[in-house]
Motif scaffolding. Structure first.
Motif, short mmCIF file in Angstrom:
data_model
loop_
_atom_site.label_atom_id
_atom_site.label_comp_id
_atom_site.label_asym_id
_atom_site.label_seq_id
_atom_site.Cartn_x
_atom_site.Cartn_y
_atom_site.Cartn_z
N PRO A 111 0.84 -1.21 0.00
CA PRO A 111 0.00 0.00 0.00
C PRO A 111 0.86 1.25 0.00
N TRP A 112 0.30 2.35 -0.44
CA TRP A 112 0.98 3.64 -0.32
C TRP A 112 0.94 4.05 1.15
N GLN A 113 2.10 4.47 1.67
CA GLN A 113 2.20 4.89 3.07
C GLN A 113 2.79 6.29 3.15
N VAL A 114 2.32 7.07 4.12
CA VAL A 114 2.86 8.41 4.32
C VAL A 114 4.04 8.31 5.29
N ALA A 115 5.22 8.66 4.80
CA ALA A 115 6.43 8.61 5.63
C ALA A 115 6.76 9.98 6.22
N TYR A 116 6.39 11.04 5.50
CA TYR A 116 6.66 12.40 5.96
C TYR A 116 5.37 13.21 5.92
N LEU A 117 5.13 13.99 6.97
CA LEU A 117 4.00 14.91 7.01
C LEU A 117 4.48 16.19 7.68
N THR A 118 4.47 17.28 6.94
CA THR A 118 4.88 18.57 7.48
C THR A 118 3.90 19.64 7.05
#
Length: 333
Positions: free
Chosen positions: A152-159
């Motif tokens: 699956p697509w995963q979010v590694a960075y969130l800013t």
């Protein structure tokens, strides 16, 4: 005497040729010289429809996890720094509110723009830039990654980045972006070195980073809090660069790069004899092991996004545009 060229002989030759071809294919695959499923072909990381679907799936899972304070509900959709921060936040929330989040407000991301690089091999990744119903007017930057077609697509960075501060990216005729190698020598700082350089700057200062809330102002706040009557606070900063914490960078229109990277931080509060460490809030207590007597050591993971100028340009200072940090654990002694 002429050789037999009849059907049996031909079938035998066909089988031999098939076996030889199979052996050759296996040899090519083992040597890495054969292109399989596009691993060595330069391709867009995703279509825009796939990117939009990934963003919606993440948002849905994030909201379910936040409402229930249950990290298992979005574990498949987060990775790296965000996974560490999110998991600890939900753990603390569940400890203090076993029945779920009484203040839950669903996250809504709108006006999404997708910057999708072309690259060969895995992992593949792209950036979503969206407006959110939280965080004021700041833009939400989310980096989606995956290591294979069956993942699956995963979010590694969130800013979060102030409106108007997200740079323009270099794009080809089809609108796809250019990823920057982590060891690039065309930038003021190679992306692979940003985590190390940033943590060194936090410790000793220097002129490699532009002034701002995440650089000189953060250092000033730390210095102010380092020594107070009856309490000493020590800071240790470490780079975090391997695996899901690896930096990712996109070429900007001016030849520089927008770089996402991760850092690891420790903050230790030690009380003087006869005094005690100030009682932390309930979320910190939920993540604390051991009894807080004379000291409390807190661990944080932080993900940053920075503008890295092209090498040789007028200003060689890196600008940290955004940083989100989360407590991941604490130890009382």
């Amino acid at each position: 005497m002429s050789r037999d060229r009849g059907p049996r002989r031909l079938r035998s030759l066909d089988r031999s040729a098939l076996i030889a071809a199979s052996v050759t294919a296996l040899s090519l695959t083992a040597s890495g010289c054969m292109v399989v499923h596009g691993e060595r072909e330069v391709l867009p990381a995703a279509t825009r429809a796939e990117a939009a679907k990934a963003l919606q799936q993440f948002t849905d899972a994030y909201n379910k996890a936040d409402k229930a304070y249950d990290s298992s509900l979005d574990a498949d959709f987060v990775a790296g720094a965000l996974a560490d921060i999110d998991r600890a936040r939900l753990k603390a929330g569940a400890a203090n509110n076993p029945d779920g989040n009484p203040a839950h407000t669903p996250l809504k991301l709108t006006d999404a723009k997708f910057t999708i690089p072309k690259k060969a091999g895995w992992p593949r990744w792209f950036v979503a830039d969206a407006a959110g119903n939280k965080g004021g007017t700041s833009r939400w930057l989310l980096v989606f990654t995956r290591g294979g077609l069956d993942e699956p697509w995963q979010v590694a960075y969130l800013t979060l980045v102030a409106q108007g501060k997200v740079p323009e990216f270099k794009e080809d005729a089809d609108g796809f972006a250019e990823p920057v190698p982590v060891n690039s020598t065309r930038l003021a700082v190679a992306p692979k070195d940003l985590s190390k350089d940033y943590t060194s700057y936090l410790k000793a200062g220097g002129d490699g980073f532009a002034e701002g809330v995440n650089t000189d102002q953060w250092r000033a706040t730390r210095e102010k809090n380092a020594k107070k009557p009856g309490l000493v606070t020590q800071y240790i900063d470490e780079p975090l660069t391997s695996g899901d914490y690896a930096p990712l960078a996109l070429r900007t229109k001016d030849g520089g790069a927008l770089v996402f990277f991760t850092t690891h931080h420790y903050e230790k509060q030690t009380a003087a004899q006869g005094t005690s460490v100030p009682t932390p809030n309930k979320d910190v207590l939920a993540l604390t092991t051991g009894e807080i007597k004379q000291s409390l050591t807190m661990q944080f993971v932080s993900n940053e996004v920075a503008l890295d100028p092209p090498k040789g340009s007028g200003d060689q200072k890196v600008t940290v545009l955004g940083r989100i940090q989360g407590l991941t654990s604490a130890q009382g002694e």
